[in-house]
Write an enzyme that holds these catalytic residues in place. Structure first.
Site, mmCIF file in Angstrom:
data_model
loop_
_atom_site.group_PDB
_atom_site.id
_atom_site.type_symbol
_atom_site.label_atom_id
_atom_site.label_comp_id
_atom_site.label_asym_id
_atom_site.label_seq_id
_atom_site.Cartn_x
_atom_site.Cartn_y
_atom_site.Cartn_z
ATOM 1 N N HIS A 153 0.836 -1.204 0.000
ATOM 2 C CA HIS A 153 0.000 0.000 0.000
ATOM 3 C C HIS A 153 0.869 1.252 0.000
ATOM 4 O O HIS A 153 0.630 2.192 -0.776
ATOM 5 C CB HIS A 153 -0.908 -0.015 1.233
ATOM 6 C CG HIS A 153 -1.729 1.211 1.402
ATOM 7 N ND1 HIS A 153 -3.046 1.307 1.006
ATOM 8 C CD2 HIS A 153 -1.423 2.426 1.933
ATOM 9 C CE1 HIS A 153 -3.511 2.512 1.280
ATOM 10 N NE2 HIS A 153 -2.540 3.205 1.850
ATOM 11 N N GLU A 154 1.881 1.279 0.854
ATOM 12 C CA GLU A 154 2.742 2.461 0.939
ATOM 13 C C GLU A 154 3.582 2.624 -0.326
ATOM 14 O O GLU A 154 3.774 3.744 -0.817
ATOM 15 C CB GLU A 154 3.634 2.363 2.173
ATOM 16 C CG GLU A 154 2.873 2.386 3.489
ATOM 17 C CD GLU A 154 1.959 3.597 3.612
ATOM 18 O OE1 GLU A 154 2.341 4.699 3.177
ATOM 19 O OE2 GLU A 154 0.848 3.427 4.136
ATOM 20 N N HIS A 157 1.523 4.321 -2.995
ATOM 21 C CA HIS A 157 1.443 5.784 -2.901
ATOM 22 C C HIS A 157 2.615 6.427 -3.638
ATOM 23 O O HIS A 157 2.449 7.436 -4.338
ATOM 24 C CB HIS A 157 1.455 6.227 -1.437
ATOM 25 C CG HIS A 157 0.129 6.172 -0.755
ATOM 26 N ND1 HIS A 157 -1.000 6.766 -1.269
ATOM 27 C CD2 HIS A 157 -0.249 5.603 0.423
ATOM 28 C CE1 HIS A 157 -2.023 6.569 -0.446
ATOM 29 N NE2 HIS A 157 -1.596 5.869 0.574
ATOM 30 N N GLU A 210 -6.310 6.763 -1.645
ATOM 31 C CA GLU A 210 -6.284 5.609 -0.761
ATOM 32 C C GLU A 210 -6.802 4.356 -1.464
ATOM 33 O O GLU A 210 -6.254 3.262 -1.299
ATOM 34 C CB GLU A 210 -7.115 5.888 0.497
ATOM 35 C CG GLU A 210 -6.479 6.877 1.450
ATOM 36 C CD GLU A 210 -5.142 6.394 1.969
ATOM 37 O OE1 GLU A 210 -5.021 5.191 2.299
ATOM 38 O OE2 GLU A 210 -4.202 7.193 2.031
#
Length: 281
Positions: A153-154, A157, A210
């Protein structure tokens, strides 16, 4: 030479490694890009208002400062810490699948570090600078699959350049205000005070950002051989701590039923990738 190779060569190599950052090699072009299984659309063109190289340089500088501060406080975990080895092993399985999401990742010097703090937090700055806080590992008792979903997820980004987009929107607004003031004879409001480095850890992403990070991270994890179903369990755990302390992660990554439903709907899209990766070992 990759940091894993250096670590295998013994104490002297590890000492040399500790003098620098934990850098993941990107000699990983063997992976042939495939069509994404999740649908997130093209990245925002607005991000082009902010030069990527400048933002990545600012991120590298801030990341180095953060590590130096943690080291001075005795809070930076050494390379031989079990959790550091664990996180870097996860990263080595995810990073090969980053390039199709962003061609700039070919130039990135990926780093993974662990900082001792009760904060429930993790991040990946532009240019592939990853940090986990011990709080997110310990308080949520993350399995390898769950930790991989956080990391994916990070990484997403950074790969989708959400920080670049957020800062671009801020700059565009500020520029509009400045030009408007000059046209109205109100004087120059001054140069845009966009200290790119200091903004990076306080950025709050949009709901769309997100969702993108969830889905891209889901696919990165699955391609790396981590169970995508762990993403649902991860956010259920996050939801359970919303009434407690240490919510730094949740302040920028809000949880909720809709997030979990979106993940549940997309898990089947990447399960074949996960099974393929598992069979490949």
């Amino acid at each position: 030479m990759c940091w894993m190779c250096m670590a295998r060569r013994g104490p002297l190599a590890r000492r040399g490694f500790l003098q620098g950052a934990a850098t993941l090699g990107l000699g990983l072009a063997w992976w042939a890009p495939a069509l994404a299984q999740v649908d997130v659309g093209p990245p925002s063109k607005l991000r082009t208002l902010v030069p990527a190289d400048q933002l990545e340089a600012a991120a590298a500088q801030q990341y180095a400062q953060l590590l130096a501060q943690a080291r001075a406080k005795g809070a930076l975990a050494p390379a031989d810490h079990p959790q550091v080895r664990r996180l870097r092993a996860i990263a080595q399985r995810l990073v090969p699948h980053a390039l199709p999401w962003n061609e700039r990742a070919r130039q990135w010097r990926w780093e993974v570090n662990l900082i001792g703090s009760k904060q429930i937090n993790a991040f990946c700055m532009p240019g592939g600078k990853i940090a986990f806080f011990t709080g997110i590992l310990d308080q949520l008792e993350l399995s390898d699959d769950e930790a991989a979903m956080v990391m994916g997820h990070e990484m997403a980004h950074a790969l989708r350049e959400h920080a670049r987009e957020r800062i671009a929107k801020t700059q565009a607004t500020g520029l509009g205000l400045s030009l408007g003031a000059q046209l109205l004879g109100l004087g120059d409001l001054g140069r845009l005070a966009a200290d790119l480095g200091t903004q990076l850890l306080s950025l709050k992403y949009s709901r769309d950002d997100e969702t993108e990070a969830d889905l891209v991270g889901l696919e990165l994890g699955a391609r790396g051989g981590y169970d995508p179903r762990a993403s649902v369990q991860l956010w259920r755990k996050m939801a359970q701590v919303t009434g407690g302390n240490g919510l730094e992660f949740l302040s920028t990554h809000p949880s909720g039923p809709s997030r979990i439903r979106d993940l549940e709907a997309n898990v089947p899209k990447v399960e074949a990738l996960y099974e393929q990766a598992r069979r490949a070992g």
